[in-house]
Each structure stands twice: as C-alpha cells, then as structure tokens.
Motif scaffolding. Structure first.
Motif, short mmCIF file in Angstrom:
data_model
loop_
_atom_site.label_atom_id
_atom_site.label_comp_id
_atom_site.label_asym_id
_atom_site.label_seq_id
_atom_site.Cartn_x
_atom_site.Cartn_y
_atom_site.Cartn_z
N ASP A 42 57.69 67.86 37.66
CA ASP A 42 56.57 66.92 37.68
C ASP A 42 55.27 67.57 37.22
O ASP A 42 54.46 66.95 36.54
CB ASP A 42 56.39 66.31 39.07
N LYS A 43 55.07 68.82 37.60
CA LYS A 43 53.87 69.55 37.17
C LYS A 43 53.87 69.70 35.65
O LYS A 43 52.86 69.47 34.99
CB LYS A 43 53.83 70.92 37.85
N VAL A 44 55.03 70.08 35.10
CA VAL A 44 55.14 70.23 33.64
C VAL A 44 54.85 68.90 32.96
O VAL A 44 54.05 68.84 32.01
CB VAL A 44 56.55 70.73 33.24
N ARG A 45 55.47 67.84 33.44
CA ARG A 45 55.28 66.51 32.83
C ARG A 45 53.82 66.07 32.89
O ARG A 45 53.28 65.52 31.93
CB ARG A 45 56.18 65.50 33.51
N THR A 46 53.18 66.29 34.02
CA THR A 46 51.77 65.88 34.18
C THR A 46 50.87 66.69 33.26
O THR A 46 49.96 66.14 32.63
CB THR A 46 51.34 66.01 35.65
N LEU A 47 51.10 67.99 33.18
CA LEU A 47 50.31 68.83 32.27
C LEU A 47 50.47 68.37 30.82
O LEU A 47 49.50 68.36 30.06
CB LEU A 47 50.72 70.30 32.42
N ILE A 48 51.67 67.98 30.45
CA ILE A 48 51.91 67.52 29.08
C ILE A 48 51.19 66.20 28.83
O ILE A 48 50.58 66.01 27.77
CB ILE A 48 53.42 67.43 28.79
N VAL A 49 51.23 65.30 29.80
CA VAL A 49 50.49 64.02 29.66
C VAL A 49 49.00 64.29 29.49
O VAL A 49 48.33 63.68 28.65
CB VAL A 49 50.77 63.09 30.87
#
Length: 102
Positions: free
Chosen positions: A28-35
């Motif tokens: 989730d951290k990776v996905r949020t950083l990418i967003v």
C-alpha cells in the motif's frame, strides 16, 4: 482550471495524510507513493521523482515486481520533465524490462 488545481491539491494533501498512516514497508505504501508521483509529474517533477524513488526502494525490498516497474516508469517521467533525457531513457528501458518480465 483553478477548481481542478484546488481539487488536485486537496487530493494530494489527503494522500499525504494517508501515507503517514501506512506501514513503512508495505504494498500500500508503494502504491500510494506511485499515485503521488503520478499526480505531481507536471506540477512538480522534483517531488514526483522523490516519491517514485521512495516507491522503488520499498518495492525492491518487498520484491514487488509491478511496484518496481511502475516506480521506474515514473522516475523516467520525472527525469523527462526535468529535461534529463539520458536518465529518462535509461529508466524507461529498465521499466520496460520489468514490465515484460511480469
């Protein structure tokens, strides 16, 4: 146009608050950083680059192939926006390599 910019700023502020609450080493951290990186591409390529680099580090630690691919792609986009075309190309090629392997 002004309304759209305000809405995007509010979205980024909300994502920033969410980001602080997500465990440091998670998908989730990776996905949020990418967003966040994607949202800042045109507005602030420097910040976009930082978020994408953070996503890459975590995705690599987690061996999250899709996250690695996406982070490399957004790092490339940030370098392109910063007119650093050699680095952009290098990261696009790395992203392509990962995308074709998943």
């Amino acid at each position: 146009l002004v309304r759209q910019s305000l809405a995007q700023n509010e979205r980024l502020d909300s994502l920033g608050l969410v980001l602080d609450k997500i465990p440091k080493q998670s998908l989730d951290k990776v996905r949020t950083l990418i967003v966040m990186s994607r949202a800042l591409q045109k507005k602030s390529a420097d910040k976009s680059l930082i978020y994408a680099q953070q996503a890459l580090l975590i995705a690599e630690r987690l061996n999250y192939q899709k996250g690695i691919s996406d982070a490399l792609y957004y790092i490339a986009n940030a370098y392109k926006e910063l007119d650093n075309y050699n680095k952009a190309l290098a990261y696009y090629l790395r992203a392509l390599k990962f995308y074709t392997s998943i």
